[in-house]
Design an enzyme around this catalytic site. Sequence first.
Site, PDB file in Angstrom:
ATOM      1  N   GLY A  28      -3.410 -59.303  31.846  1.00 14.76           N
ATOM      2  CA  GLY A  28      -4.792 -58.979  31.532  1.00 14.76           C
ATOM      3  C   GLY A  28      -5.688 -60.097  32.029  1.00 14.76           C
ATOM      4  O   GLY A  28      -5.219 -61.177  32.411  1.00 14.76           O
ATOM      5  N   TYR A  29      -6.978 -59.837  31.990  1.00 11.16           N
ATOM      6  CA  TYR A  29      -7.946 -60.776  32.539  1.00 11.16           C
ATOM      7  C   TYR A  29      -8.952 -61.210  31.479  1.00 11.16           C
ATOM      8  O   TYR A  29      -9.522 -60.379  30.774  1.00 11.16           O
ATOM      9  CB  TYR A  29      -8.670 -60.145  33.736  1.00 11.16           C
ATOM     10  CG  TYR A  29      -7.734 -60.034  34.904  1.00 11.16           C
ATOM     11  CD1 TYR A  29      -7.639 -61.053  35.839  1.00 11.16           C
ATOM     12  CD2 TYR A  29      -6.872 -58.953  35.034  1.00 11.16           C
ATOM     13  CE1 TYR A  29      -6.745 -60.985  36.889  1.00 11.16           C
ATOM     14  CE2 TYR A  29      -5.978 -58.873  36.078  1.00 11.16           C
ATOM     15  CZ  TYR A  29      -5.924 -59.895  37.004  1.00 11.16           C
ATOM     16  OH  TYR A  29      -5.021 -59.833  38.025  1.00 11.16           O
ATOM     17  N   LEU A  30      -9.166 -62.526  31.408  1.00  9.14           N
ATOM     18  CA  LEU A  30     -10.220 -63.103  30.581  1.00  9.14           C
ATOM     19  C   LEU A  30     -11.514 -63.153  31.378  1.00  9.14           C
ATOM     20  O   LEU A  30     -12.601 -63.152  30.811  1.00  9.14           O
ATOM     21  CB  LEU A  30      -9.821 -64.500  30.111  1.00  9.14           C
ATOM     22  CG  LEU A  30      -8.572 -64.542  29.226  1.00  9.14           C
ATOM     23  CD1 LEU A  30      -8.086 -65.970  29.045  1.00  9.14           C
ATOM     24  CD2 LEU A  30      -8.854 -63.895  27.881  1.00  9.14           C
ATOM     25  N   GLN A  81      -9.639 -58.220  28.865  1.00 10.48           N
ATOM     26  CA  GLN A  81     -10.296 -56.952  29.158  1.00 10.48           C
ATOM     27  C   GLN A  81      -9.247 -55.847  29.189  1.00 10.48           C
ATOM     28  O   GLN A  81      -8.112 -56.068  29.589  1.00 10.48           O
ATOM     29  CB  GLN A  81     -11.007 -57.054  30.508  1.00 10.48           C
ATOM     30  CG  GLN A  81     -12.081 -58.128  30.548  1.00 10.48           C
ATOM     31  CD  GLN A  81     -12.623 -58.336  31.954  1.00 10.48           C
ATOM     32  OE1 GLN A  81     -12.737 -57.400  32.727  1.00 10.48           O
ATOM     33  NE2 GLN A  81     -12.952 -59.568  32.281  1.00 10.48           N
ATOM     34  N   ASN A 143      -5.657 -56.877  41.624  1.00 12.47           N
ATOM     35  CA  ASN A 143      -5.313 -56.487  40.257  1.00 12.47           C
ATOM     36  C   ASN A 143      -6.530 -56.583  39.338  1.00 12.47           C
ATOM     37  O   ASN A 143      -6.725 -55.749  38.462  1.00 12.47           O
ATOM     38  CB  ASN A 143      -4.180 -57.349  39.719  1.00 12.47           C
ATOM     39  CG  ASN A 143      -2.818 -56.941  40.250  1.00 12.47           C
ATOM     40  OD1 ASN A 143      -1.943 -56.578  39.504  1.00 12.47           O
ATOM     41  ND2 ASN A 143      -2.631 -56.989  41.556  1.00 12.47           N
TER      42      ASN A 143
END
Length: 154
Positions: A28-30, A81, A143
């Site tokens: 996941g992405y911050l 996210q 990604n």
Amino acid sequence: MGVEIERKFLLAGDAWRTLGEPVLLRQGYLSTDPERTVRVRIEGGQGTLTIKGRSEGATRGEWEYPLPLLDANELLDRLCQQPLIEKYRRRITFAGNVWEVDEFLGANAGLMFAEIELASEDQAFDKPDWIGEEVTHDRRYFNSSLIRLPYSQW
């Protein structure tokens, strides 16, 4: 500073499916800002935090740090996210290079591509028969872009 030089290709055929051992990745992405992406990943029971800078051609700054598994899970579930990226990755050695073949799940199911990391942008390398069109410069295949616009919505 760490540097990543990576090229990305679509796949041609299924011969890659018999090569390498698939490992589940959850990430996941911050932050998905093109100037700086911050990623949390769990792969094979190991957590990592990765920070990447803006891409300049096939090159960008990259810094990666180990992350306790408990912390990685909490960050993925609480702060990253949504939706998360889930995929199977196979690492396949061909002609002295390692190809990472990703097969996506969930909202990105059906998307498959291969990446190769190089020592320089002009490094020559041999491609296996199952490597197709290059998509290195197409941001849809990042990604970090796939959480905003999943493959199922293309």
